[in-house]
Motif scaffolding. Structure first.
Motif, PDB file in Angstrom:
ATOM      1  N   ASP A  43      64.982  12.215  17.662  1.00 55.15           N
ATOM      2  CA  ASP A  43      65.091  13.628  17.307  1.00 55.15           C
ATOM      3  C   ASP A  43      66.098  13.770  16.165  1.00 55.15           C
ATOM      4  O   ASP A  43      67.263  13.385  16.314  1.00 55.15           O
ATOM      5  CB  ASP A  43      65.539  14.420  18.538  1.00 55.15           C
ATOM      6  N   THR A  44      65.664  14.336  15.050  1.00 56.82           N
ATOM      7  CA  THR A  44      66.568  14.462  13.902  1.00 56.82           C
ATOM      8  C   THR A  44      67.731  15.406  14.178  1.00 56.82           C
ATOM      9  O   THR A  44      68.752  15.344  13.496  1.00 56.82           O
ATOM     10  CB  THR A  44      65.795  14.976  12.676  1.00 56.82           C
ATOM     11  N   THR A  45      67.592  16.286  15.175  1.00 59.58           N
ATOM     12  CA  THR A  45      68.704  17.180  15.509  1.00 59.58           C
ATOM     13  C   THR A  45      69.755  16.494  16.372  1.00 59.58           C
ATOM     14  O   THR A  45      70.837  17.020  16.570  1.00 59.58           O
ATOM     15  CB  THR A  45      68.197  18.439  16.236  1.00 59.58           C
ATOM     16  N   ARG A  46      69.400  15.313  16.898  1.00 61.63           N
ATOM     17  CA  ARG A  46      70.349  14.516  17.681  1.00 61.63           C
ATOM     18  C   ARG A  46      70.325  13.100  17.123  1.00 61.63           C
ATOM     19  O   ARG A  46      69.827  12.178  17.742  1.00 61.63           O
ATOM     20  CB  ARG A  46      69.977  14.519  19.161  1.00 61.63           C
ATOM     21  N   GLY A  93      63.335   5.593  13.066  1.00 66.25           N
ATOM     22  CA  GLY A  93      61.932   5.390  13.376  1.00 66.25           C
ATOM     23  C   GLY A  93      61.027   5.253  12.172  1.00 66.25           C
ATOM     24  O   GLY A  93      59.831   4.988  12.325  1.00 66.25           O
ATOM     25  N   ILE A  94      61.545   5.411  10.935  1.00 71.20           N
ATOM     26  CA  ILE A  94      60.697   5.265   9.755  1.00 71.20           C
ATOM     27  C   ILE A  94      60.541   3.792   9.413  1.00 71.20           C
ATOM     28  O   ILE A  94      61.354   2.960   9.823  1.00 71.20           O
ATOM     29  CB  ILE A  94      61.260   6.050   8.555  1.00 71.20           C
ATOM     30  N   ASP A  95      59.497   3.448   8.648  1.00 71.28           N
ATOM     31  CA  ASP A  95      59.284   2.046   8.304  1.00 71.28           C
ATOM     32  C   ASP A  95      60.057   1.698   7.047  1.00 71.28           C
ATOM     33  O   ASP A  95      60.695   2.552   6.408  1.00 71.28           O
ATOM     34  CB  ASP A  95      57.793   1.730   8.165  1.00 71.28           C
ATOM     35  N   VAL A  96      59.987   0.406   6.664  1.00 67.72           N
ATOM     36  CA  VAL A  96      60.817  -0.075   5.559  1.00 67.72           C
ATOM     37  C   VAL A  96      60.405   0.544   4.242  1.00 67.72           C
ATOM     38  O   VAL A  96      61.263   0.781   3.357  1.00 67.72           O
ATOM     39  CB  VAL A  96      60.776  -1.618   5.503  1.00 67.72           C
ATOM     40  N   ASN A  97      59.123   0.843   4.060  1.00 69.80           N
ATOM     41  CA  ASN A  97      58.686   1.463   2.803  1.00 69.80           C
ATOM     42  C   ASN A  97      59.215   2.884   2.676  1.00 69.80           C
ATOM     43  O   ASN A  97      59.678   3.297   1.601  1.00 69.80           O
ATOM     44  CB  ASN A  97      57.155   1.453   2.716  1.00 69.80           C
ATOM     45  N   GLU A  98      59.150   3.642   3.775  1.00 71.97           N
ATOM     46  CA  GLU A  98      59.703   5.005   3.752  1.00 71.97           C
ATOM     47  C   GLU A  98      61.202   4.970   3.524  1.00 71.97           C
ATOM     48  O   GLU A  98      61.756   5.782   2.760  1.00 71.97           O
ATOM     49  CB  GLU A  98      59.387   5.716   5.063  1.00 71.97           C
ATOM     50  N   ALA A  99      61.892   4.037   4.189  1.00 76.69           N
ATOM     51  CA  ALA A  99      63.333   3.925   4.022  1.00 76.69           C
ATOM     52  C   ALA A  99      63.694   3.546   2.591  1.00 76.69           C
ATOM     53  O   ALA A  99      64.672   4.059   2.025  1.00 76.69           O
ATOM     54  CB  ALA A  99      63.888   2.888   4.996  1.00 76.69           C
ATOM     55  N   SER A 100      62.910   2.655   1.975  1.00 76.64           N
ATOM     56  CA  SER A 100      63.169   2.249   0.589  1.00 76.64           C
ATOM     57  C   SER A 100      63.044   3.440  -0.347  1.00 76.64           C
ATOM     58  O   SER A 100      63.842   3.590  -1.282  1.00 76.64           O
ATOM     59  CB  SER A 100      62.190   1.147   0.179  1.00 76.64           C
ATOM     60  N   ALA A 101      62.054   4.293  -0.089  1.00 76.33           N
ATOM     61  CA  ALA A 101      61.883   5.480  -0.925  1.00 76.33           C
ATOM     62  C   ALA A 101      63.075   6.416  -0.804  1.00 76.33           C
ATOM     63  O   ALA A 101      63.555   6.972  -1.807  1.00 76.33           O
ATOM     64  CB  ALA A 101      60.591   6.199  -0.549  1.00 76.33           C
ATOM     65  N   THR A 134      59.225  18.815  12.754  1.00 76.02           N
ATOM     66  CA  THR A 134      60.686  18.754  12.907  1.00 76.02           C
ATOM     67  C   THR A 134      61.282  17.460  12.383  1.00 76.02           C
ATOM     68  O   THR A 134      62.495  17.339  12.265  1.00 76.02           O
ATOM     69  CB  THR A 134      61.063  18.890  14.392  1.00 76.02           C
ATOM     70  N   GLY A 135      60.440  16.469  12.115  1.00 74.37           N
ATOM     71  CA  GLY A 135      60.951  15.161  11.725  1.00 74.37           C
ATOM     72  C   GLY A 135      61.167  14.239  12.901  1.00 74.37           C
ATOM     73  O   GLY A 135      61.567  13.088  12.729  1.00 74.37           O
ATOM     74  N   ALA A 136      60.889  14.733  14.110  1.00 77.15           N
ATOM     75  CA  ALA A 136      61.019  13.888  15.296  1.00 77.15           C
ATOM     76  C   ALA A 136      59.912  12.833  15.286  1.00 77.15           C
ATOM     77  O   ALA A 136      58.852  13.011  14.683  1.00 77.15           O
ATOM     78  CB  ALA A 136      60.940  14.723  16.561  1.00 77.15           C
ATOM     79  N   CYS A 137      60.181  11.726  15.983  1.00 78.28           N
ATOM     80  CA  CYS A 137      59.257  10.596  15.948  1.00 78.28           C
ATOM     81  C   CYS A 137      59.219   9.926  17.320  1.00 78.28           C
ATOM     82  O   CYS A 137      60.245   9.805  17.989  1.00 78.28           O
ATOM     83  CB  CYS A 137      59.727   9.605  14.877  1.00 78.28           C
ATOM     84  N   LEU A 138      58.026   9.522  17.737  1.00 81.42           N
ATOM     85  CA  LEU A 138      57.862   8.718  18.940  1.00 81.42           C
ATOM     86  C   LEU A 138      57.604   7.281  18.509  1.00 81.42           C
ATOM     87  O   LEU A 138      56.657   7.009  17.769  1.00 81.42           O
ATOM     88  CB  LEU A 138      56.693   9.229  19.781  1.00 81.42           C
ATOM     89  N   LEU A 139      58.462   6.355  18.979  1.00 77.40           N
ATOM     90  CA  LEU A 139      58.324   4.939  18.649  1.00 77.40           C
ATOM     91  C   LEU A 139      58.058   4.175  19.939  1.00 77.40           C
ATOM     92  O   LEU A 139      58.739   4.385  20.943  1.00 77.40           O
ATOM     93  CB  LEU A 139      59.597   4.427  17.974  1.00 77.40           C
TER      94      LEU A 139
END
Length: 366
Positions: free
Chosen positions: A282-285, A314-322, A250-255
């Motif tokens: 939660d990407t839906t919220r 919740g994504i890291d800087v490398n994922e965000a840069s992409a 779903t794209g949800a993430c636990l941080l």
């Protein structure tokens, strides 16, 4: 008696139980604790035992103005006790309005009391009363009540502190419940100690493969619980400052981030287990930040805002840069600038700031 008294600090509505024991100790028939005004004949709050409620209402409404002991107690030092015969003679008291309207209907004649706290124009007063046939209060009883006074004062202070703490916790819980994502606090053994409404809902429905069983967090996917424990170990052993795991498709993430180190405070028992602050994103919220408010508070550039808005998911800087189609070097440079402007040195601290500010920074139209 003192043990029972200090229990009132956390349960002030049980004052009558303490008063009942105090009344027996002093051979009284009624006892009261009142919060009154020092300048005006006004009672703000009362706790009583043995008092007829109808008579207590009369006293609070009009009888306090005729009370011959009120001014006499107010003139004494805090904690100094006074017995009624030192204020008014028996015959004069029998003819007084106060005796006829308050003491006589309750079957009392003699009184012993003290103002044990004064603050902001108000006073806390304790009084004990008994019938004429039991005789006036003695000097020994007067001194005994004075021994209670400093303890009563401390209990009132503790009660105020507890009330302030409970109010602060209530406000904090209300604020956390407004967040659009789950937040909870657990120890290194995965014992959940508090959670907000979004997390409670997720656990109740087993959403995202998360569940709380016997007060411990569990991940339902095969092998996921072992992964979760390994993440927590890295945090508590200071081998990591933040841990994230994707939850399903779903794209949800636990941080998860650590909040304290064991052994930094004084405890009678063993030091508590290190604590972990968890965020369920939660990407839906989405917890999208409000650009105008965020740039006003921290003076972020539009590019820095776009990066911060991705980091809060919740994504890291490398994922965000992409996602932003910028180089990792540019992303890390912008991240350093954001951390400098928000006054933090670690990315985990930045994520905490962004996550806990997400709801207050949301657009009012969201």
């Amino acid at each position: 008696m003192l043990d029972d008294l200090y229990e009132r600090a956390t349960a002030p509505d049980q004052w009558p139980e303490f008063l009942a024991k105090l009344m027996v100790l002093f051979r009284g028939e009624t006892a009261t604790i009142r919060l009154s005004d020092l300048d005006n004949p006004v009672i703000h709050q009362s706790y009583t035992t043995g008092f007829r409620q109808e008579i207590n209402r009369i006293y609070e409404a009009e009888g306090v103005e005729c009370d011959p002991f009120r001014d006499a107690l107010a003139a004494l030092p805090v904690g100094k006790a006074l017995e009624s015969t030192a204020v008014i003679e028996d015959r004069a008291f029998e003819r007084s309005v106060h005796y006829q309207s308050v003491f006589r209907p309750n079957g009392n004649f003699y009184a012993l009391g003290t103002q044990f706290e004064r603050q902001n124009g108000q006073a806390m007063h304790i009084g004990i009363h008994r019938p004429k046939q039991k005789g006036p209060f003695s000097n020994d009883e007067l001194k005994l009540l004075e021994l209670f006074s400093p303890h009563l004062r401390r209990v009132v202070k503790l009660s105020r502190m507890m009330a302030d703490l409970n109010d602060a916790l209530s406000v904090a819980r209300h604020a956390l419940d407004r967040l659009p994502f789950g937040v909870w606090y657990m120890d290194s053994e995965l014992r959940v100690q508090w959670l907000n409404a979004s997390a409670e809902e997720a656990f109740a429905t087993n959403s995202f493969g998360l569940k709380v069983q016997y007060n411990r967090l569990r991940m339902l996917a095969a092998g996921a619980s072992a992964t979760l424990r390994a993440m927590v170990r890295r945090l508590t052993e200071h081998r990591s400052l933040t841990e994230t795991v994707k939850l399903g498709q779903t794209g949800a993430c636990l941080l998860m981030v650590p909040t304290c180190t064991a052994g930094t405070s004084l405890h009678i028992t063993r030091s508590p287990a290190p604590k972990i602050l968890c965020f369920l994103l939660d990407t839906t919220r989405p917890a999208e930040l409000d650009e105008n408010r965020l740039t006003t508070m921290y003076h972020l550039t539009p590019a820095e805002y776009r990066l911060a808005n991705l980091l809060v998911t919740g994504i890291d800087v490398n994922e965000a840069s992409a996602v932003l189609e910028i180089s990792p070097h540019t992303g890390r440079t912008q991240l350093k600038s954001i951390m400098r402007k928000t006054g933090v040195r670690r990315q985990a601290s930045l994520q905490r700031i962004l996550l806990l500010c997400a709801d207050t920074l949301r657009s009012p139209n969201d």
